[in-house]
Design an enzyme around this catalytic site. Structure first.
Site, PDB file in Angstrom:
ATOM      1  N   LYS A 123      12.182 -10.904 -28.092  1.00 39.03           N
ATOM      2  CA  LYS A 123      11.527 -11.903 -28.937  1.00 39.03           C
ATOM      3  C   LYS A 123      10.184 -11.341 -29.401  1.00 39.03           C
ATOM      4  CE  LYS A 123      10.204 -16.852 -28.946  1.00 39.03           C
ATOM      5  NZ  LYS A 123      10.099 -18.081 -28.139  1.00 39.03           N
ATOM      6  N   SER A 180      11.935 -22.302 -30.418  1.00 31.22           N
ATOM      7  CA  SER A 180      11.458 -21.206 -31.218  1.00 31.22           C
ATOM      8  C   SER A 180      12.220 -19.898 -31.032  1.00 31.22           C
ATOM      9  CB  SER A 180       9.981 -20.959 -30.883  1.00 31.22           C
ATOM     10  OG  SER A 180       9.848 -20.473 -29.567  1.00 31.22           O
ATOM     11  N   SER A 214      11.838 -24.054 -25.917  1.00 33.43           N
ATOM     12  CA  SER A 214      12.135 -22.955 -26.840  1.00 33.43           C
ATOM     13  C   SER A 214      13.169 -21.963 -26.360  1.00 33.43           C
ATOM     14  CB  SER A 214      10.848 -22.201 -27.199  1.00 33.43           C
ATOM     15  OG  SER A 214      10.116 -22.927 -28.150  1.00 33.43           O
TER      16      SER A 214
END
Lengths: 100, 494, 500
Positions: free
Chosen positions: B80, B160, B184
């Protein structure tokens, strides 16, 4: 509590975010919607409640007073510090001239 | 032999170790998938095939030399783009960090490389991890590989960690890192039929992870099975003296201790999570989950978490407040974007840089956070929210006197279409209604794929555990996984 | 209650000045408060900056134990309450010397609570009696970086070396009523910090700076609006800033104006203060607890350790010098004024006593007088300081022991000291080399005395008849015969015995 354009402008200035008049206009109802919604917390009786300080019980550890023991937390690496600088000269960061 | 890109962490690790295939073959296969899907899915902000190959070669060399390959030996993963990676652009999906190349590596990513993993690329996300649909990324939406039956409308992969979830579902990687501040990891996992766990706050070091809300942010693994999550969490977690909130505890052998036998365990069903007007499909899924856990030997009881309804508003005070301060460092002085209009002074430069560099949602949250901390409002908003947070945490503590884990849905709905909630921040925030309470209490929580909606979209169940009891969470997750037999995958259209 | 009489004579009558000080003292530590970068003064720009200090994304603070320890020890030295529970808060504002966009400080729960220190009476300065000045709190916080404005035509340069260096902010009560009291307070605080070792007190290097809060009022009346003059970095400047600011305020008030609560800057060149460009939102710092740091809990063992490590503090030392060593108040004051002097004196005293085989109290006056009148004077002439003195306290002690044992005379000692200062040699070697040893052998002196008395039988007669003033003559003759090396005390004793 609700905000008006003047308040939002002041908050934006505090947060150092430039906003145009039209952006301000759009933000006011959005922020008011969110603020009105979070204000439901006011109805919770918290008279004898302590604010949370540590989410998981844990104590603050302290570090030994040793210089540059770990390059990840120590100094003496100016190149790494300046590597991404928009403006760097003579080992300094450069910013628009400040008049104090 | 199955395609290599269908394999998960354990299968790759074991296969490379056994010599069934080489780590380089695995890296090549995933690198190819990443490249082929980039245009359609936009899951990665940048791909780093050379990093994946380099790590794979090292693993193959270690194997040839008879050395230990590590917990993640030969496994290429997606990172990420919130984790700082040495000299590889790290952006938090924000224009303000475009081009930023950290001269350091985050503790979690370093741990993964030390365990033998390799990096396929930096995964897209909501800007500064603020969002539930990946629509706030400066680098464009991630498109979910899933589509509703009979529709080509692009769907949100969740957020997210939407790049992570999309990449997993589309077989662009066998595992990916995620971070979870209010859901997330869990919400995107639920939206894409993948598995993700947010461990106890403090298990994974936050050092080198771009901060959103410090008291909530926690990294965790995302993969396609409970076992894979357990393996990767072992590699990611661990005490880090550089993070003052890091837990000084040994990392348990979660994988070795996995057990789907829940005899003697009690599962709590929080009645407050059964909300008015709740989607019937979600209710049915939840009931199914209860049945599965009973089948696994658990006792199921009703519990109460009385302050549940206040969790979201609490979160939307605390997270923006912390974010407004955490994001003050993006000022155009030392790294990242600098916008210097003609004749601008220092303060003008800040305002222009931050206006140009931050997206709308980030600005919205910074403004809210600034407002709730400002003079005269601090106690009414921030202090009150931290008090309610104490109550929410106490609710869990009390519930866990009676049960070992809590079962709930991960999200109130299946994945929504891109654009559906984008103009209404509040309805977007409501997506996190089931995930936020565990975040506020710092508890381990995971999402496991449990079924499909009537439109053919994945749905997830969430397990919340006691602090430090990731094992209990993983075990309950495994029990569901074994019974749900979730094998659906998106039909390849990209 | 002591009332000082410092008043400003305005056109409309007398005004009283009310002063409070916030002193920022740099904590003596090797590394910074939250990172492992060095704190040394004068390094190359940005060479002592960690990724944490530069506020790179994802960087986290971990507190330095030594900084916490020094703040606690300082608190103990001013008899303050030590808070076993404290927290770090963020003070949010934007400036180029503040990379994080916030300073980590302690607003809500400081580490040290209420304490005090005593400033000594000083008639000349208008402080008639000892006065206790309250200290409200001490908290620990990060220093900011430095901007240089004169290196480039359109840019300011930013050096982050000081970013994150630990400071103690020591906040006094508004208990001072004159520039002299404020000066005495800063001096006393500096003295204590140097004794404790928590701050080197180098004001010219910025290790100690004061924010000076000043207001004026009618004597004993309601408190006036105060201004805060920032970053004043010497005792003299603190006093100047107060004088200037107080009379400015009186002028404003007497001409019908109002005092604006504001931040001001002190200009050392003119001795005056001026308003800083005010920022509309400068005062909304949005303090909140730093979520990267947990509450700081101090264990009893840690506190005991801090207390056990505290040295004898100036007030106690001064009292001991007077009461146990029998020194005059003046000498005790001089010797304890700075920790380095006291340390020097104590080594000197120990060495003297040891070498002379006497108790310290027996040689203390000699040692004190020698240090204050002989060595200070000589060093002064040479334009050097005790720190750089070529004569170490060990060497000084050896010299004093030679006097105490009667090996050399006081006048010879002066000569020896001069040579020591030039060469750095040991006293004994010099005495040997220069033949300065005095004769203390009674037999030898008796023989000389007998010779002198025999040669001056007439004067002996006169002396015995009552002309006692002749005693000096005999002493002089004996010393002359002995080329000045006779121990005067022994000569005296023998002469007295012989002359009856």
């Amino acid at each position: 509590m609700s905000v008006d354009t003047a308040t939002v402008a002041k908050i934006a200035s505090l947060a150092r975010i430039k906003v145009s008049e039209s952006e301000l206009e759009a933000m006011v109802p959005e922020l008011n919607g969110i603020l009105a919604w979070v204000e439901q917390l006011g109805e919770v009786d918290t008279a004898n409640v302590e604010p949370m300080t540590a989410v998981i019980p844990n104590t603050l550890r302290l570090r030994d007073d040793v210089v540059d023991a770990d390059p990840l937390t120590g100094g003496g690496r100016r190149d790494a510090v300046l590597a991404n600088a928009p403006v760097a000269e003579h080992g300094f960061f450069g910013v628009p001239k400040v008049i104090e | 032999m199955t395609e290599l890109t269908e394999l998960g962490v354990a299968a790759i690790r074991d296969g490379v170790k056994a010599g069934d295939f080489t780590a380089v073959e695995v890296a090549d296969a995933f690198n190819a998938n990443v490249a082929a899907a980039q245009e359609a899915l936009n899951a990665f902000i940048i791909a780093t095939p050379e990093k994946a190959t380099e790590a794979a070669k090292a693993t193959d060399a270690r194997r040839a030399a008879g050395e230990d390959l590590g917990k993640m030996g030969g496994v290429p993963i997606g990172m990420k783009d919130l984790f700082a990676t040495f000299d590889v652009q790290t952006t938090a999906a924000s224009h303000i960090l475009e081009g930023f190349k950290p001269q350091y590596e985050s503790t979690v990513s370093q741990n993964l490389w030390n365990a033998g993993a390799g990096m396929l690329g930096k995964l897209n996300l909501d800007q500064f991890a603020m969002g539930s649909s990946n629509e706030t990324s400066y680098f464009g939406n991630v498109i979910s590989p899933w589509r509703k039956a009979g529709s080509n409308a692009p769907l949100a992969p969740g957020g997210s960690s939407g790049g992570s979830s999309a990449a997993l579902a589309a077989r662009l990687c066998p595992a990916a890192t995620g971070t979870d501040t209010g859901g997330s990891i869990r919400q995107p996992a639920a939206f894409t039929g993948t598995t993700g766990i947010k461990p106890t706050y403090g298990r994974c070091s936050r050092w080198g992870v771009v901060a959103f809300a410090s008291s909530l942010d926690q990294a965790g693994p995302m993969a396609r099975s409970t076992q894979d999550c357990a393996i990767m969490l072992e590699a990611m977690a661990g005490f880090d003296p550089k993070d003052a909130t890091s837990l000084e505890l040994p990392v348990p052998n979660w994988e070795a201790l996995l057990s789907a036998d829940l005899s003697g365990k009690t599962v709590g069903i929080p009645r407050e999570y059964r909300m008015d007007g709740m989607d019937a499909e979600i209710v049915a899924l939840w009931d199914q989950g209860v049945a599965w856990l009973k089948d696994a030997g658990a006792k199921v009881i009703d519990i109460s978490l009385p302050h549940t309804k206040y969790a979201l508003p609490t979160y939307y005070i605390i997270a923006p407040a912390e974010a407004s301060s955490n994001l003050a460092r993006y000022d155009g002085v030392r790294y990242g974007l600098r916008d210097l209009p003609d004749g601008a002074n220092l303060q003008d430069m800040y305002a222009a840089t931050r206006a140009a560099g931050f997206g709308a949602e980030v600005k919205r949250r910074i403004l809210i956070g600034t407002y709730v901390l400002s003079a005269g409002f601090y106690d009414a908003y921030y202090t009150q929210a931290q008090k309610v947070r104490t109550l929410i945490s106490q609710d869990f503590a009390k519930a866990f006197e009676e049960c070992d884990v809590i079962l709930a849905p991960t999200t109130p709905t299946a994945a929504f279409a891109l654009g559906e909630n984008v103009d209404d921040p509040l309805s977007m925030y409501l997506n996190d209604v089931f995930s936020v309470p565990a975040s506020l209490a710092g508890l381990p929580a995971m999402s496991v794929p449990a079924g499909l909606s009537k439109d053919g979209l994945p749905l997830g169940l969430q397990i919340i555990g006691k602090a430090f009891d990731e094992q209990g969470v993983l075990n309950a997750g495994l029990a569901i996984e074994q019974r749900a037999q979730f094998t659906a995958k998106p039909e390849k259209w990209w | 209650m002591t009332e000082t009489t410092y008043r400003i004579q305005g056109a409309s009558g007398e005004w009283e000045v009310v002063i409070g000080l916030e002193v920022h003292a740099q904590v003596s530590s090797n590394a910074k408060l939250f990172s492992g970068a060095a704190t040394a003064f004068g390094a190359e720009p940005n060479s002592q900056v960690s990724l944490i200090d530069a506020a790179m994304p994802g960087m986290l603070p971990v507190p330095n134990k030594e900084c916490i320890r020094q703040a606690v020890r300082t608190g103990m030295a001013i008899n303050a309450e030590i808070n076993k529970y404290s927290r770090f808060d963020r003070k949010n504002y934007f400036y180029a010397d503040l990379p994080q966009g916030y300073q980590i400080s302690q607003l809500y729960h400081p580490i040290v609570g209420e304490g005090s220190l005593t400033i000594e009476a000083d008639e000349k300065a208008g402080i008639p009696e000892d006065k206790v000045i309250g200290i409200e709190r001490i908290h620990v916080e990060q220093d900011a970086g430095k901007l240089m404005h004169d290196q480039h035509p359109t840019m300011s340069y930013v050096d982050l070396n000081r970013v994150g260096v630990a400071l103690m902010e020591i906040v006094s009560r508004p208990d001072m009523r004159s520039p002299a009291e404020a000066g005495a307070y800063v001096s006393k605080l500096r003295q204590i910090l140097r004794y404790v070792g928590s701050c080197d007190g180098n004001m010219d290097q910025g290790s100690m700076r004061a924010d000076v809060n000043v207001s004026v009022r009618r004597p004993g009346g309601e408190l006036g609006t105060r201004t805060e003059t920032k970053n004043v970095n010497s005792v003299r400047f603190v006093m100047q800033a107060i004088e200037h600011e107080a009379s400015r305020q009186v002028d404003v008030l007497e001409s019908g104006g109002k005092i604006v609560q504001e931040t001001r800057l002190f200009d050392p060149n003119t001795g005056s203060t001026r308003s800083m460009r005010s920022k509309e939102d400068a005062h909304d710092y949005r303090y909140f607890p730093d979520p990267d740091l947990l509450p700081l809990i101090l264990e009893d063992a840690f506190l005991e350790d801090c207390r056990a490590s505290l040295p004898e503090l100036p007030d106690a030392k001064k009292a001991r010098y007077e009461n146990e060593l029998g020194l005059s108040a003046y000498n005790a004051q001089v010797l304890t004024a700075d920790v380095d002097t006291a340390r020097w004196f104590e080594v000197l005293l120990g060495e003297t006593a040891k070498a002379a085989g006497k108790a310290p109290a027996e040689v203390s006056k000699q040692a004190a007088n020698w240090l204050i009148s002989e060595l200070f004077g000589a060093l002064n002439k040479l334009g050097t300081s005790l720190e750089e003195s070529p004569v170490t306290p060990e060497k000084g002690g050896a010299l004093l022991a030679l006097i105490a044992k009667g090996t050399i005379s006081g006048s010879a000692a002066k000569q020896v000291l001069e040579i020591m200062l030039e060469t750095g040699d040991e006293a004994e070697a010099i005495v040997e080399r220069e033949g300065l040893k005095q004769e203390s052998d009674t037999g030898a002196i008796e023989a000389e005395v007998d010779t002198i008395l025999a040669a001056n039988a007439d004067k002996v007669e006169q002396y015995k008849a009552g002309k006692v003033a002749l005693f000096g003559f005999f002493v002089g003759q004996t010393m002359k015969a002995m080329k000045g090396k006779g121990n005067p005390q022994v000569v005296n004793e023998i002469l007295k015995a012989k002359l009856g």
